[in-house]
Scaffold this motif. Sequence first.
Motif, PDB file in Angstrom:
ATOM      1  N   GLU A   1       0.962  -1.359   0.095  1.00  0.00           N
ATOM      2  CA  GLU A   1      -0.007   0.094  -0.004  1.00  0.00           C
ATOM      3  C   GLU A   1       0.996   1.315   0.014  1.00  0.00           C
ATOM      4  N   ILE A   2       2.120   1.150   0.526  1.00  0.00           N
ATOM      5  CA  ILE A   2       2.927   2.214   0.442  1.00  0.00           C
ATOM      6  C   ILE A   2       4.605   1.548   0.072  1.00  0.00           C
ATOM      7  N   ASP A   3       5.451   2.740  -0.533  1.00  0.00           N
ATOM      8  CA  ASP A   3       6.573   2.172  -0.849  1.00  0.00           C
ATOM      9  C   ASP A   3       7.569   2.356   0.499  1.00  0.00           C
ATOM     10  N   ALA A   4       9.017   1.877   0.202  1.00  0.00           N
ATOM     11  CA  ALA A   4      10.072   2.087   1.486  1.00  0.00           C
ATOM     12  C   ALA A   4       9.894   3.580   1.774  1.00  0.00           C
ATOM     13  N   ALA A   5      10.031   4.685   0.964  1.00  0.00           N
ATOM     14  CA  ALA A   5      10.146   5.929   1.188  1.00  0.00           C
ATOM     15  C   ALA A   5       8.955   6.245   2.388  1.00  0.00           C
ATOM     16  N   GLN A   6       7.895   5.960   1.941  1.00  0.00           N
ATOM     17  CA  GLN A   6       6.485   6.319   2.661  1.00  0.00           C
ATOM     18  C   GLN A   6       6.323   5.654   3.799  1.00  0.00           C
ATOM     19  N   ALA A   7       6.947   4.479   3.805  1.00  0.00           N
ATOM     20  CA  ALA A   7       7.179   3.714   5.439  1.00  0.00           C
ATOM     21  C   ALA A   7       7.939   4.453   6.094  1.00  0.00           C
ATOM     22  N   ILE A   8       9.128   4.626   5.792  1.00  0.00           N
ATOM     23  CA  ILE A   8      10.126   5.502   6.567  1.00  0.00           C
ATOM     24  C   ILE A   8       9.397   6.730   7.101  1.00  0.00           C
ATOM     25  N   ALA A   9       8.722   7.427   6.079  1.00  0.00           N
ATOM     26  CA  ALA A   9       8.053   8.945   6.583  1.00  0.00           C
ATOM     27  C   ALA A   9       6.857   8.404   7.493  1.00  0.00           C
ATOM     28  N   TRP A  10       6.303   7.401   7.379  1.00  0.00           N
ATOM     29  CA  TRP A  10       5.055   6.996   8.311  1.00  0.00           C
ATOM     30  C   TRP A  10       5.745   6.877   9.778  1.00  0.00           C
ATOM     31  N   LEU A  11       6.955   5.953   9.710  1.00  0.00           N
ATOM     32  CA  LEU A  11       7.558   6.010  11.137  1.00  0.00           C
ATOM     33  C   LEU A  11       8.152   6.903  11.713  1.00  0.00           C
ATOM     34  N   GLU A  12       8.429   7.903  10.753  1.00  0.00           N
ATOM     35  CA  GLU A  12       8.985   9.133  11.366  1.00  0.00           C
ATOM     36  C   GLU A  12       7.944   9.955  12.179  1.00  0.00           C
ATOM     37  N   ARG A  13       6.697   9.929  11.332  1.00  0.00           N
ATOM     38  CA  ARG A  13       5.637  10.616  11.926  1.00  0.00           C
ATOM     39  C   ARG A  13       4.934  10.059  13.080  1.00  0.00           C
ATOM     40  N   TYR A  14       4.727   8.686  12.979  1.00  0.00           N
ATOM     41  CA  TYR A  14       3.606   8.315  13.876  1.00  0.00           C
ATOM     42  C   TYR A  14       4.436   7.402  15.090  1.00  0.00           C
ATOM     43  N   ALA A  15       5.484   6.891  14.674  1.00  0.00           N
ATOM     44  CA  ALA A  15       6.373   6.165  15.603  1.00  0.00           C
ATOM     45  C   ALA A  15       7.506   6.998  16.255  1.00  0.00           C
TER      46      ALA A  15
END
Length: 442
Positions: free
Chosen positions: A362-376
């Motif tokens: 549903e998301i690529d690696a760059a989006q996963a990194i950004a998601w972790l930065e924001r929500y984790a």
Amino acid sequence: MRLLIAAACCVVSVAAVSASRQRQTPAADQAAKTKPGVMDKVAEEYVKLVLALGQHDADYVDAYYGPPAWKTAAETTKIGLDVIAARAHDLIAELGRERQPSDDMQRLRLQYLERQLSALTARVRMLKGEHLSFDDESRTLYDAVAPTYPESHFQEILDRLAKRFPGNGPLVSRYEAFRREFIIPHDKLDPVFQRAIQACRARTLEHVTLPADERFTVQYVTHKSWSGYNWYQGGYRSLIQVNTDLPIYIDRAIDLACHEGYPGHHVYNVLLEKNLVKDRGWIEFTVYPLFSPQSLIAEGTANFGIEVAFPGKDRVEFERTTLFPLAGMDPARAADYYEVQALVDELAYAGNEAARRYLNKEIDAAQAIAWLERYALMPHDRAAQRVRFFDQYRSYVINYNLGKDMVRRYIESRGGTPDQPAKRWKEFERLLSSPRLPSGLK
């Protein structure tokens, strides 16, 4: 625990730890050794199949200390994936024809073999190219499915943290600025870890009797996708590696000492070897396939073991009086630091959500990194490392937080509540010494 292949290690320091008390073998344990039967035969074949699959998947066999000839045979006679799967299905069918044992431990053993073999067949399918959704994969491999949370769940926690760290710029940057003061200096890393290990061991040995010759060594390594790893080597010995690629914060000393050592992975493996392999002759526990239901128990008990060893305010007090001064940090900041960490810990399942979306494409690696930065609240380098972990270990991530929560609920349902520490330790040790798998925690 995790990983057999990797870049070269950079060993900085090695330290041995050994216990001092010998568990006596009860007559009941000796009596538990049964004559060879169906389960014993299936167990031997199961071990050989795990070793055979390890020839196709370098990460699969996490530990093995059974007959060396079996490992040699797996290496010299490579069995195809289809043959491995067919043999596993035959063994599952053979177990299905067995009458349910009346003895609880024998019943757990039967369930263990069935579910571990089922996970093995799923891993074969994955190696042949079958793609499972994140939840289907975790259900099949680890006997559990993590809950799903929307962004709003994590945002509510982040809003509370934002009040704690007012200012401009991304919240993760403000949080990291606070945390920077609590990085263990490189030259103090080993003394802090050794002191944490001593404390974890001492607290464990107050409640759990271990073989007199158990011990582990510690190595500091680089170029890994994980922060720490326990390589169990049999004979009550472990090699524990700590990754120093990224800064190590003060809370990781107790976390890793407990999780990888006492009363976590090292104790878990020692008790399985002593109680199940040596006392009962259950050969299946000489091998540990990483992608299997056993991993949720291993990781869940290792994480829950931290709060068993250091309940409530005990941890803050120990760190304030011992580890903070040893690391050259202001002891007066300990309480403040752990108040913040308690709030950040509520974001634990954010990593699962990033992995679920990433592995479901549903998301690529760059989006996963950004998601972790924001929500984790992970800084970029740590978030990138976590995505590399997703690439290598996939849905394994559920075993840490979901495993911890499942183990806690199980222990407390049996009376091991925080206000009953002796009972808590007793039930914890009982779980570590049994073949119980995740579905048996419900």
